[in-house]
Design an enzyme around this catalytic site. Structure first.
Site, PDB file in Angstrom:
ATOM      1  N   ASP A  69       0.853  -1.192   0.000  1.00 19.65           N
ATOM      2  CA  ASP A  69       0.000   0.000   0.000  1.00 19.65           C
ATOM      3  C   ASP A  69       0.895   1.251   0.000  1.00 19.65           C
ATOM      4  OD1 ASP A  69      -2.363   1.453   0.203  1.00 19.65           O
ATOM      5  OD2 ASP A  69      -2.441   1.330   2.392  1.00 19.65           O
TER       6      ASP A  69
ATOM      7  N   HIS B 115      -9.522   4.998  -1.315  1.00 21.67           N
ATOM      8  CA  HIS B 115      -8.712   5.026  -0.090  1.00 21.67           C
ATOM      9  C   HIS B 115      -9.531   5.709   1.003  1.00 21.67           C
ATOM     10  CE1 HIS B 115      -4.542   3.821  -1.350  1.00 21.67           C
ATOM     11  NE2 HIS B 115      -5.205   3.793  -2.488  1.00 21.67           N
TER      12      HIS B 115
ATOM     13  N   SER C  14     -12.573   4.073   5.876  1.00 19.70           N
ATOM     14  CA  SER C  14     -13.167   4.018   7.223  1.00 19.70           C
ATOM     15  C   SER C  14     -14.063   5.212   7.484  1.00 19.70           C
ATOM     16  CB  SER C  14     -12.064   4.037   8.287  1.00 19.70           C
ATOM     17  OG  SER C  14     -11.196   2.963   8.118  1.00 19.70           O
TER      18      SER C  14
HETATM   19  P1  13P Z   1      -8.377   4.519   6.502  1.00 20.01           P
HETATM   20  O1  13P Z   1      -7.319   4.355   7.545  1.00 20.01           O
HETATM   21  O2  13P Z   1      -9.008   5.828   6.521  1.00 20.01           O
HETATM   22  O3  13P Z   1      -9.333   3.376   6.508  1.00 20.01           O
HETATM   23  O4  13P Z   1      -7.619   4.447   5.088  1.00 20.01           O
HETATM   24  C1  13P Z   1      -6.962   3.280   4.699  1.00 20.01           C
HETATM   25  C2  13P Z   1      -6.282   3.447   3.396  1.00 20.01           C
HETATM   26  O5  13P Z   1      -6.732   4.152   2.528  1.00 20.01           O
HETATM   27  C3  13P Z   1      -5.054   2.696   3.182  1.00 20.01           C
HETATM   28  O6  13P Z   1      -4.504   2.914   1.932  1.00 20.01           O
END
Ligand code: 13P
Length: 298
Positions: free
Chosen positions: A91, A214, A217
């Site tokens: 990532d 992305h 959450s």
């Molecule tokens: P969050 O931590 O807001 O869920 O984002 C995760 C993310 O986009 C990882 O690339």
């Protein structure tokens, strides 16, 4: 040249293509340790859900390096007899060197995040990575615009993606494209209203690729569902699992179970168990919302 990664891993291309076509999204879950990895893999298998497990550069360093992550994931795939499709993904890879290092260690998918670079440099590096990735059957994610997030206590909105750049990135052969559409990593601040669906629509029309959301959450469910109908085929989640783990662990401690020496409440396997269960439950909730639950085929 051929694939380096373990026979039980797959790259993410087929998963995200099927999701794009079927109008659902694959969950991408960031991992932090053994508990995280085992919880996600077990929940994926129990619910027949294709899944992407991912590490940021920071998380992989925390765990000891790419080879440690690969060893842990491959070991779990074998020992737990995981048969649903699982991709191991880097990532926000910050350099081509890091992406290549992860591929050589056994990752099946990488993101090159050149959003901090001038666009011409970003796309040149994506093209360079594509040659290496193709030789090893690796899926590649690139990013245009930028994702908002916190820096020095200030939460930025990020930069919206440009459709012309989306079309050009699409032509490089990448499997999926991340773009700034008003999304933010971490908790959404109170002033935040909505994803920019107009931008998402324009980017999707331009690149016609599976797109990545992305900052998955805490986005209201109706917005998540709408984004999926407009081409979002992979949703990245990190913070939400961390909060679920935190809440469950906090309850264990507040209930003073860690202080029950007779019951060996201090045993880390007991201390971490509620958080572990919360991770599994959150995985099930989110994959149900994303529509990828039970999409692994038989
Ligand atoms: P969050 O931590 O807001 O869920 O984002 C995760 C993310 O986009 C990882 O690339």
């Amino acid at each position: 040249m051929s694939r380096i990664y373990h026979k039980r891993l797959v790259n993410a291309t087929e998963m995200v293509n099927a999701a794009h076509k079927g109008k659902y999204a694959i969950g991408h879950f960031n991992i932090n340790n053994l508990e995280w990895t085992k919880a996600i893999l077990e929940a994926a298998q129990e619910t027949n859900t294709p899944t992407i497990i991912a590490t940021s550069e920071g998380a992989l360093k925390y765990m000891g390096g790419a080879k440690v992550v690969v060893g842990m994931v491959n070991g779990l795939l074998d020992e737990l007899n995981i048969t649903v499709p699982v991709a191991l993904h880097l990532d926000h890879g910050q350099s081509i060197e890091m992406a290549k290092k992860c591929i050589e260690a056994g990752y099946s998918s990488v993101m090159f995040d050149g959003s901090h670079l001038p666009y011409e440099e970003n796309i040149a590096k994506v093209k360079e990575l594509m040659v290496f990735a193709k030789n090893h059957e690796i899926s590649v994610e690139a990013e245009i615009g930028s994702i908002g997030g916190e820096e020095d206590g200030v939460v930025g909105e990020g930069e919206l993606g440009d459709p012309k750049q989306a079309a050009e990135m699409g032509a490089t052969g990448i499997s999926m494209l991340a773009a700034g559409i008003g999304n933010i990593h971490g908790k959404y601040p109170e002033w935040w209203k909505s994803l920019s669906f107009e931008t998402l629509q324009a980017l999707q029309d331009a690149c016609k690729l599976p797109m990545v959301l992305h900052g998955g959450s805490g986005i209201p469910q109706d917005q998540v569902k709408k984004a999926i109908t407009l081409g979002i085929s992979k949703i990245n989640v990190n913070t939400e699992l961390q909060l679920a783990f935190r809440d469950a662990t906090r309850k264990y401690v507040e209930d003073k179970k860690d202080l029950d020496d007779d019951a060996k409440g201090f045993d880390p396997r007991k201390l971490l168990a509620p958080g572990y269960k919360a991770l599994k439950a959150t995985f099930v909730e989110l994959t149900t919302l994303f529509g990828c639950a039970n999409k692994a085929g038989k």
